[in-house]
Design a protein around this motif. Sequence first.
Motif, short mmCIF file in Angstrom:
data_model
loop_
_atom_site.label_atom_id
_atom_site.label_comp_id
_atom_site.label_asym_id
_atom_site.label_seq_id
_atom_site.Cartn_x
_atom_site.Cartn_y
_atom_site.Cartn_z
N VAL A 74 -14.12 7.82 -16.03
CA VAL A 74 -14.03 8.40 -17.36
C VAL A 74 -13.25 9.70 -17.34
N ASP A 75 -13.46 10.51 -16.30
CA ASP A 75 -12.70 11.76 -16.19
C ASP A 75 -11.20 11.49 -16.18
N ARG A 76 -10.79 10.46 -15.43
CA ARG A 76 -9.36 10.13 -15.37
C ARG A 76 -8.86 9.63 -16.72
N ALA A 77 -9.69 8.83 -17.41
CA ALA A 77 -9.27 8.31 -18.72
C ALA A 77 -9.11 9.45 -19.73
N VAL A 78 -10.00 10.43 -19.68
CA VAL A 78 -9.89 11.59 -20.57
C VAL A 78 -8.64 12.38 -20.22
N ALA A 79 -8.37 12.58 -18.94
CA ALA A 79 -7.20 13.34 -18.51
C ALA A 79 -5.90 12.64 -18.93
N ARG A 80 -5.91 11.30 -18.95
CA ARG A 80 -4.71 10.55 -19.35
C ARG A 80 -4.56 10.48 -20.87
N GLY A 81 -5.58 10.93 -21.59
CA GLY A 81 -5.54 10.87 -23.04
C GLY A 81 -5.98 9.53 -23.61
N GLU A 82 -6.60 8.68 -22.78
CA GLU A 82 -7.08 7.38 -23.26
C GLU A 82 -8.37 7.51 -24.05
N LEU A 83 -9.18 8.51 -23.72
CA LEU A 83 -10.45 8.73 -24.38
C LEU A 83 -10.56 10.18 -24.82
N SER A 84 -11.31 10.39 -25.90
CA SER A 84 -11.56 11.75 -26.36
C SER A 84 -12.98 12.14 -25.99
N PRO A 85 -13.15 13.28 -25.33
CA PRO A 85 -14.50 13.70 -24.93
C PRO A 85 -15.30 14.17 -26.14
N PRO A 86 -16.65 14.17 -26.00
CA PRO A 86 -17.41 13.78 -24.80
C PRO A 86 -17.64 12.27 -24.75
#
Length: 229
Positions: A160-172
């Motif tokens: 999930v951290d990588r997906a957030v960093a790639r912009g695929e997901l918006s935290p949290p």
Amino acid sequence: MTAGKPGEGNDNAADEAAADAAEPPTPGSRRPGGRTARVREKVLGAVGPLLVEQGFDGLTVDAVAARSGVHRATVYRRWRDVGGLLADVLDAAGDDGWRPADTGSLEGDLRALNEEVQEALTEEPSVALALIAASFRSEEAARALRRFWEERYARCEVVVDRAVARGELSPPVDARKLVVSSTAPVYHQRVLLHAEPDPELPAEAAHAAALAARAGAFAGASAGGHASS
């Protein structure tokens, strides 16, 4: 190999001395090296095959001693009973350096994780399936299995951290809920239904979980969950 009853040869003198010098294992702890580590490796290496061959009811301390070549008194002293042996096998499995694959996308990472799970549950013989089944018969094994899952879920947060960093997901994002949602169909198919492995299922389950995640289905963290931000 020396003559005598299985697990009672002269070669076991060093094993017994090593075990005598060691403290009984503590669940979840790291073990010492040297001869004591070699004794542990031999004993734990016998548990999985015996569990697969004989089932929980056929797994005994005496059988493990005979298969491993370690004196039965040493096995009883260090592991006490079958529950202690199973717990230590699971704790040892958590001592590896496993990390989820980085494929470059959330869906790819989830698919790779699902494929690993399916492979472990499909291989013949499947020690993973046998250990899961045994956890329903031994509370000590069940606690060790929960520790194992806790550590695995924690390692999977990086997906999930990588997906957030790639912009695929918006935290949290609740990483545990997302990973459980992706892997659950694979476990359900193999562990609960005892169905033949579906080669398409790992990708299909990963695709569904990734779609749900992008739609915000796993936003935030619940009690016991982990949010990535």
